[in-house]
Design an enzyme around this catalytic site. Structure first.
Site, PDB file in Angstrom:
ATOM      1  N   LYS A 224       0.804  -1.111  -0.026  1.00 54.72           N
ATOM      2  CA  LYS A 224       0.087  -0.003  -0.029  1.00 54.72           C
ATOM      3  C   LYS A 224       0.850   1.312   0.060  1.00 54.72           C
ATOM      4  O   LYS A 224       1.954   1.152   0.265  1.00 54.72           O
ATOM      5  CB  LYS A 224      -1.100   0.012   1.163  1.00 54.72           C
ATOM      6  CG  LYS A 224      -1.910  -1.116   0.960  1.00 54.72           C
ATOM      7  CD  LYS A 224      -3.319  -0.843   1.832  1.00 54.72           C
ATOM      8  CE  LYS A 224      -4.218  -1.866   1.230  1.00 54.72           C
ATOM      9  NZ  LYS A 224      -5.375  -2.079   2.331  1.00 54.72           N
ATOM     10  N   ARG A 259      -3.924 -10.054   4.503  1.00 53.35           N
ATOM     11  CA  ARG A 259      -4.315 -10.134   3.095  1.00 53.35           C
ATOM     12  C   ARG A 259      -3.047  -9.620   2.407  1.00 53.35           C
ATOM     13  O   ARG A 259      -2.798  -8.426   2.347  1.00 53.35           O
ATOM     14  CB  ARG A 259      -5.710  -9.075   2.728  1.00 53.35           C
ATOM     15  CG  ARG A 259      -6.221  -9.350   1.526  1.00 53.35           C
ATOM     16  CD  ARG A 259      -7.439  -8.737   1.366  1.00 53.35           C
ATOM     17  NE  ARG A 259      -8.227  -8.613   0.126  1.00 53.35           N
ATOM     18  CZ  ARG A 259      -7.705  -7.831  -0.845  1.00 53.35           C
ATOM     19  NH1 ARG A 259      -6.879  -6.885  -0.635  1.00 53.35           N
ATOM     20  NH2 ARG A 259      -8.421  -7.897  -2.161  1.00 53.35           N
TER      21      ARG A 259
END
Length: 279
Positions: A224, A259
């Protein structure tokens, strides 16, 4: 917290960290858009992740990157259902469907998926909770503000940790009232969704506070932008080591599921970190 059985897998919460492998069958996801949006490439990637140690394969057809446009229901179904059907023929691995639409959730479960992963936490589709209750499957409730298209303009929290916990608590109660088994609810604080760089770090620093909701916690930090910000790395695929560090932090706070895109690499991280923090 108890355990959860899905097909041949028993998720024994608190004993180890489980890995959810990300399979984006989209042309426009932030990190791997277009890489796996044919049936053959998607199945090949799923098998690579299973071989690498994934406990769940998370299949999504709608990009949720910041600014993403919403696709039609028909397009979403066309992207995900064939992949779920084929993967289910080949493997008994638990499959989650990454969707905010109850119709997609229903079609995916009927095609062989086992879990609904809703980035809106049941807030985009008022029929989602009743549908999941009817299907009798687990649901992942994630925190978001706005939609992926608008969420990065909605980061004005007064007390971010308190507000997210309160929001999740409301959604959990709504899910239970709709008939979802309490032991079928997993929560996700939604790192990167309507949170800025500093807020993402604050979430990771305060992750252990989410245990008061007494649900297993899923954390998604993989590749991210906050990691890119720290590393000054614009290419998401080159954020693997940064992802590993963030995953370590989540494991130290007893996250239950991570995840991730890079399953084999994070499997090593998980095994070592679990030995340190879960023994």
């Amino acid at each position: 917290m108890n355990h959860l059985r899905i097909r041949d897998t028993i998720f024994d919460w608190g004993k180890r960290t489980y890995l959810m492998g990300i399979l984006n069958v989209t042309p426009d996801s932030f990190s791997d858009g277009g890489d796996f949006n044919s049936l053959e490439t998607a199945l090949s990637q799923a098998k690579t992740m299973i071989h690498g140690g994934a406990d769940i394969i998370d299949i999504g057809g709608q990009s949720t990157r910041p600014g993403a446009e919403e696709i039609t229901l028909e397009e979403e179904l066309k992207r995900v259902i064939p992949v779920i059907k084929r993967l289910r023929q080949d493997s008994s691995i638990p499959i989650s469907i990454d969707t905010t639409r109850s119709i997609v959730a229903q079609a995916a479960i009927e095609a062989g998926a086992d879990i609904v992963n809703d980035i809106s936490g049941g807030s985009f589709d008022e029929k989602m909770f009743s549908m999941v209750a009817k299907l009798e499957v687990p649901i992942i409730i994630m925190h978001i503000r706005g939609t992926p298209k608008t969420m990065q303009q909605k980061t004005d929290y007064k007390d971010i940790i308190h507000e997210i916990i309160e929001w999740l608590n409301v959604q959990i109660n709504q899910a239970i009232q709709a008939g979802i088994n309490q032991h079928h609810i997993i929560i996700d604080p939604g790192i990167g969704f309507a949170k800025n760089y500093q807020q993402n770090l604050e979430l990771l620093q305060n992750l252990s506070k989410f245990h008061r909701l007494t649900c297993p916690i899923l954390v998604g930090v993989s590749r991210k932008s906050f990691i890119g910000h720290i590393l000054n790395q614009k290419d998401p695929k080159k954020r693997v080591w940064g992802t590993a560090a963030a995953c370590c932090g989540a494991i130290a706070s007893k996250a239950d599921i991570l995840r991730v895109h890079d399953v084999a690499e994070m499997k090593d991280v998980v095994q070592v970190a679990d030995e340190i923090w879960r023994k």
